[in-house]
Every structure is written in C-alpha cells, then in structure tokens.
Motif scaffolding. Structure first.
Motif, PDB file in Angstrom:
ATOM      1  N   LEU A 295       0.986  -1.324  -0.083  1.00 22.99           N
ATOM      2  CA  LEU A 295      -0.194   0.080  -0.042  1.00 22.99           C
ATOM      3  C   LEU A 295       0.754   1.317  -0.038  1.00 22.99           C
ATOM      4  CD1 LEU A 295      -2.805  -1.081   2.641  1.00 22.99           C
ATOM      5  CD2 LEU A 295      -2.789  -1.060   0.285  1.00 22.99           C
ATOM      6  N   VAL A 296       2.213   1.227   0.404  1.00 19.14           N
ATOM      7  CA  VAL A 296       2.843   2.484   0.539  1.00 19.14           C
ATOM      8  C   VAL A 296       4.133   2.419  -0.133  1.00 19.14           C
ATOM      9  CG1 VAL A 296       4.227   4.029   2.227  1.00 19.14           C
ATOM     10  CG2 VAL A 296       2.179   2.696   3.059  1.00 19.14           C
ATOM     11  N   LEU A 297       5.027   1.350   0.024  1.00 18.01           N
ATOM     12  CA  LEU A 297       6.310   1.393  -0.748  1.00 18.01           C
ATOM     13  C   LEU A 297       5.946   1.121  -2.261  1.00 18.01           C
ATOM     14  CD1 LEU A 297       8.420  -0.536   1.669  1.00 18.01           C
ATOM     15  CD2 LEU A 297       8.166   1.747   1.384  1.00 18.01           C
ATOM     16  N   LEU A 298       5.315   0.265  -2.653  1.00 18.78           N
ATOM     17  CA  LEU A 298       5.316  -0.152  -4.258  1.00 18.78           C
ATOM     18  C   LEU A 298       4.664   1.142  -4.919  1.00 18.78           C
ATOM     19  CD1 LEU A 298       4.492  -3.684  -4.186  1.00 18.78           C
ATOM     20  CD2 LEU A 298       6.609  -2.672  -4.944  1.00 18.78           C
ATOM     21  N   PRO A 299       3.630   1.652  -4.179  1.00 15.20           N
ATOM     22  CA  PRO A 299       2.931   3.028  -4.899  1.00 15.20           C
ATOM     23  C   PRO A 299       4.042   4.184  -5.064  1.00 15.20           C
ATOM     24  CG  PRO A 299       1.307   1.978  -3.470  1.00 15.20           C
ATOM     25  CD  PRO A 299       2.616   1.213  -3.332  1.00 15.20           C
ATOM     26  N   LEU A 300       4.498   4.313  -4.026  1.00 13.12           N
ATOM     27  CA  LEU A 300       5.846   5.378  -3.680  1.00 13.12           C
ATOM     28  C   LEU A 300       6.699   5.208  -5.055  1.00 13.12           C
ATOM     29  CD1 LEU A 300       6.585   7.911  -2.465  1.00 13.12           C
ATOM     30  CD2 LEU A 300       8.007   6.483  -0.827  1.00 13.12           C
ATOM     31  N   LEU A 301       7.271   3.966  -5.065  1.00 15.48           N
ATOM     32  CA  LEU A 301       8.326   3.658  -6.059  1.00 15.48           C
ATOM     33  C   LEU A 301       7.786   3.638  -7.380  1.00 15.48           C
ATOM     34  CD1 LEU A 301      11.178   2.371  -6.453  1.00 15.48           C
ATOM     35  CD2 LEU A 301      10.352   0.181  -6.339  1.00 15.48           C
TER      36      LEU A 301
END
Length: 514
Positions: free
Chosen positions: A201-207
């Motif tokens: 929910l956080v790291l993959l969308p940010l990346l």
C-alpha cells in the motif's frame, strides 16, 4: 463585501505586476543554456552534443511546448512557462490551505510571503530550473502527508507523491533533499501497519510513482550513466569549480561568505516572514497542546527544511537561488500549523498575518509598480525583443546572400532567428569556458573547443556571422577573431549586440577559352 472586492482587486494587480515583471525581466546569462537545450533536445543528443549540465526536466518540458505549439519565439514561451509555474504554485498552495481549513486570506498571505524574496529576482523570473520544481515539491510533500496521516493509507495519494517528487528531482537535482524524509515516512507511518501491507500500500505505489515522475533520468542513466554523471556531477566538481577558482569575477567560495549569503536569504524578506508566521503559529499551538507540535507531519517538514538548508551549502561558488529551497517548506509548515489552531482562536492570528502581509507587500510593490503597464505593450517584453534580434541577424545574412553557422556565446539569438549554430557552443559559454579544466578522462563526453584553440577551430570552419555583446569576459576573443579575419561589423543600434558578417570572397575572373 467591500473588503472582498478590495482583496480580489489586489490579487488582480499583483498578477498584472508579476506578469509584467517576468515578461520584461532582462535576459539572464543562465537562460542561454536552458532555452538552447529545450530547442535542441529533439534534434541533438542533450549531453554529448548540446552539453546540458542539469537533469533533463526543463528541456523536455519546454521543448515539448515548442514541439506542440510550433512557436519560434523561444524565450517568450519560456517566460510564459515561468508565469504558469507561479499560477501552478498558487494552485497547489490553495489545495494545501483548503486541506487545513484555511481561506483565501491565508492563501493571499502565503503568496505574498513567497513572492517577497529571492524569487522576484532571476530565480523566479527567468527561464531556468530554479523555480519550476517548487509546485511539484510542495505537492509531493503534501500528498505524502495526507496519504499516510490519520491512521489510514491512501495508496493513490502515495503514488501521486512519488510522481511529484520524481518530477521535482527531474527538474533540479537539488530536490533529492526530499528523498530521505519521504522514504523514512513511508517506512514508519502509519505506525503498526503490517510489513506486507506497507509494501503493497505504501512502498510499491511510492516507488512506481517515483519511477514514473523521474523516468527520463532512468532512461538517460541506463543508456549512458557515465555521460550523465560527467555532465551533471563531475562537471560541477571538476571543470566548473576549477574555472571559478581561477576566475577574477566576483564570487562566493568560502563557507563564511556562503553563510552570509544564506543569512541574506533566510533572515530577510520571504525567509524571515515565513519563519515569523511559522513560529507565531507554533507558539499558539504549543501553548494549548505541546504534544501537537511533535506530530510526525510537522517533524517531516522540519526534516525537509533542515536537509534543504544543509545541501544549499554544497555548491561552489554559491548564488542566492541555492538558498531558496527551504523557504517554501517553511511556508508549508506555517500553513500546517495554522490548521492546528482551532477556528475561534484564529482571530488572534489576524494581526500577525496582517502585519506580515503589509511587510511583504512593501517589499513586492516597488518591484511590481514599474511593470504594471507592460501587459499592454508586448513589444517591450524581453522575449519579443530577443526574437527581433534573432530575426535581425537572419535578415542581415539574407541581405548579403550569406548562409552558414553563427558563432556566438548567446545561442538563443541564432535559434530565435532559425539559424544554424556550432554544436560546440550549444550550451552558450558554460562548456566552452571550462574546457581547459575538464579532466582528460571526461573530455570524450563533451563536444566543445577551448579559448586557446578558438582561432584554429574557426579557421577550419569559418562562421557566416559572429555575434557578441553579453559575455564581457569571453567576447573579446570573438571580436578579435572577427576583426583579424576581415569580418564587417554591422551597426545594430543595440549596445548589447555586436554583429560581424563574413567578408565576401571575390573570385578571380576566369579567362575565356577559344
């Protein structure tokens, strides 16, 4: 009602003054490389040939505008882009102000403060990459806060935060200052989120967002990483630094001088006013509930401000625009703290906001007033005048039947006139002047000549015209070459432009044969 009408009238006058100042601001030395790179990016390799020394964001953005509109008024389009950036910044600040339950008055105060300092100089008036990252950086910081705050993750906002941060870095490398706080926030907020959910929910969308926003960096870096590093990193730590160490021009090199320059930005005008707002709001919030000052979004912005302040001392020599990046985030911190103040208590802040606004307006008004009528006189705009200079060079060459390259350290002029220029001078003076200081191992990455080899270089491929007038330290060698080779000087009536045209070669008559 009368107060609201007066406020909208003030906004209209400020916009007219801002537009006039941007449109009439004198041609900047730095615009030569940015406008030239934007015009040539889809025709020549940006680094190996043009010699651009920043990340490719501005050339892609402005070059895309040139390609889509077909305009030949290159500088004018660039100045309009900068005005659009001011409007975009106001729009982002309005989005942020609304999120924190502020109104138009808070937005007006924020824009007055932002415009009361360095950004009304070259940093925010001319076609460079100094101001363009600001709306993207503010939007990225806001999206990461809203996307992670409140105990609920919003992946789409995290994705947008990554896109905005990537775009800011793409436009100017110094905005890597955003990465450490953003990554740390993504790793720890919201607290208690399971690792699998944090990744999903956080790291993959940010990346994903960061890779999309900074995609051109990845493409250029993957195709030739050493070329990119030679132009965007080693250029500044090698040839650029050595050139300034040997230069007799006024410069700020020592830490003591840098500290004094930083103080003139941070402790005067917009830096001081934004800090006064933030500290005043923090004092009121802290009196009622000190724990609210330790909320992670506030610490997050303080971290960005601190890193930006530290990184601003890295470049040598120093210029005022290097110390501007922390200021918009101090302003963002003030807006956030304003949101922490309860509605009934906000009336106590009005005198502070009014006083800061009056001081900001006092700094802005003298800079805007001389330009209030410029909107009605396009012939006075710098972009219009520079385009006319380029067309004048084209006309003078056509009148003499001359065709060929134009030699100049002002590539905007031949490009405005749709004339060919030397690839070695596509970056204006910025590569040429450091050529003798470039490390031998890096010279293969640059297409240039050097001051010491200028005459031999030109004799091998003589220019149709030579244009000088805006590079006091380097132009004399160009003028000397023109006069030594019999180039005719054309009286342009412009003290900032000397034009020399190649002498006509008269062929000996051929004897008739019987």
């Amino acid at each position: 009602m009368l107060l609201r009408i007066a406020a909208w009238g003030l906004v209209a006058l400020l916009l007219v003054g801002l537009f006039g100042r941007i449109m009439t601001y004198p041609l900047s030395h730095d615009e030569q490389i940015h406008v030239s790179a934007a015009r040539l990016i889809f025709h020549e390799p940006l680094y190996g040939v043009v010699g651009y020394n920043h990340l490719p964001g501005l050339p892609l953005l402005l070059g895309g505008i040139y390609a889509m509109t077909g305009t030949t008024s290159l500088l004018l389009a660039g100045r309009l882009l900068i005005f659009g950036c001011w409007l975009a910044t106001a729009s982002v600040l309005w989005l942020i102000v609304r999120h924190y339950r502020g109104g138009p008055a808070m937005l007006l105060v924020a824009m007055l403060v932002l415009g009361a300092g360095t950004l009304l100089g070259p940093a925010g008036m001319v076609t460079t990459n100094n101001f363009l990252p600001v709306p993207f950086a503010l939007l990225g910081a806001h999206c990461i806060i809203v996307g992670l705050d409140g105990g609920r993750v919003r992946p789409w906002l995290i994705f947008f935060a990554g896109c905005a941060v990537g775009a800011a870095i793409l436009l100017k490398i110094s905005y890597v200052m955003l990465l450490p706080p953003v990554v740390i926030a993504a790793m720890i907020e919201p607290r208690g989120l399971p690792l699998v959910d944090r990744i999903r929910l956080v790291l993959l969308p940010l990346l994903a967002g960061g890779m999309l926003g900074g995609l051109p960096i990845l493409v250029v870096g993957a195709s030739d990483p050493q070329m990119l590093l030679a132009h965007t990193v080693r250029y500044f730590t090698g040839g650029h630094l050595a050139y300034w160490e040997h230069s007799t021009e006024p410069k700020i090199m020592s830490f003591r001088d840098k500290l004094a320059l930083a103080g003139s930005v941070w402790l005067l005008s917009s830096g001081l006013l934004s800090s006064v707002l933030a500290l005043g709001f923090a004092w009121l919030v802290g009196r009622r509930d000190p724990a609210r000052l330790r909320r992670w979004p506030i610490l997050f912005l303080i971290a960005i401000i601190g890193i930006a302040a530290l990184l601003s001392f890295v470049p040598t020599p120093a210029f005022p625009q290097y110390y501007e990046p922390p200021v918009p985030f101090v302003l963002l911190l003030a807006i956030m703290l304003y949101g922490e103040v309860e509605e009934p208590t906000r009336r106590r802040l009005w005198p502070l906001m009014a006083g800061v606004s009056v001081l900001a307006l006092g700094l802005i008004a003298p800079r805007f007033l001389p330009h209030m009528t410029a909107i009605a006189h396009p012939s006075r705009w710098t972009g219009t005048r520079i385009h006319a200079e380029g067309e004048r060079i084209r006309a003078e060459l056509a009148a003499r039947g001359e065709r060929g390259k134009v030699l100049t350290l002002q590539p905007i002029l031949p490009l405005e006139g749709r004339l060919p220029l030397y690839r070695e001078f596509g970056a204006g003076p910025f590569i040429y002047r450091v050529a003798d200081y470039i490390a031998p191992a890096d010279r293969r990455f640059f297409t240039t000549t050097s001051p010491g080899a200028l005459s031999a270089f030109l004799d091998a491929d003589p220019p149709a015209a030579i244009v000088t007038g805006r590079e006091a330290a380097l132009d004399p060698a160009f003028v000397a070459y023109a006069r030594s080779r019999g180039y005719a000087e054309v009286m342009t009536g412009n003290p900032r432009m000397q034009l020399f045209i190649r002498p006509v070669t008269r062929l000996a008559p051929i004897a008739p044969t019987l």
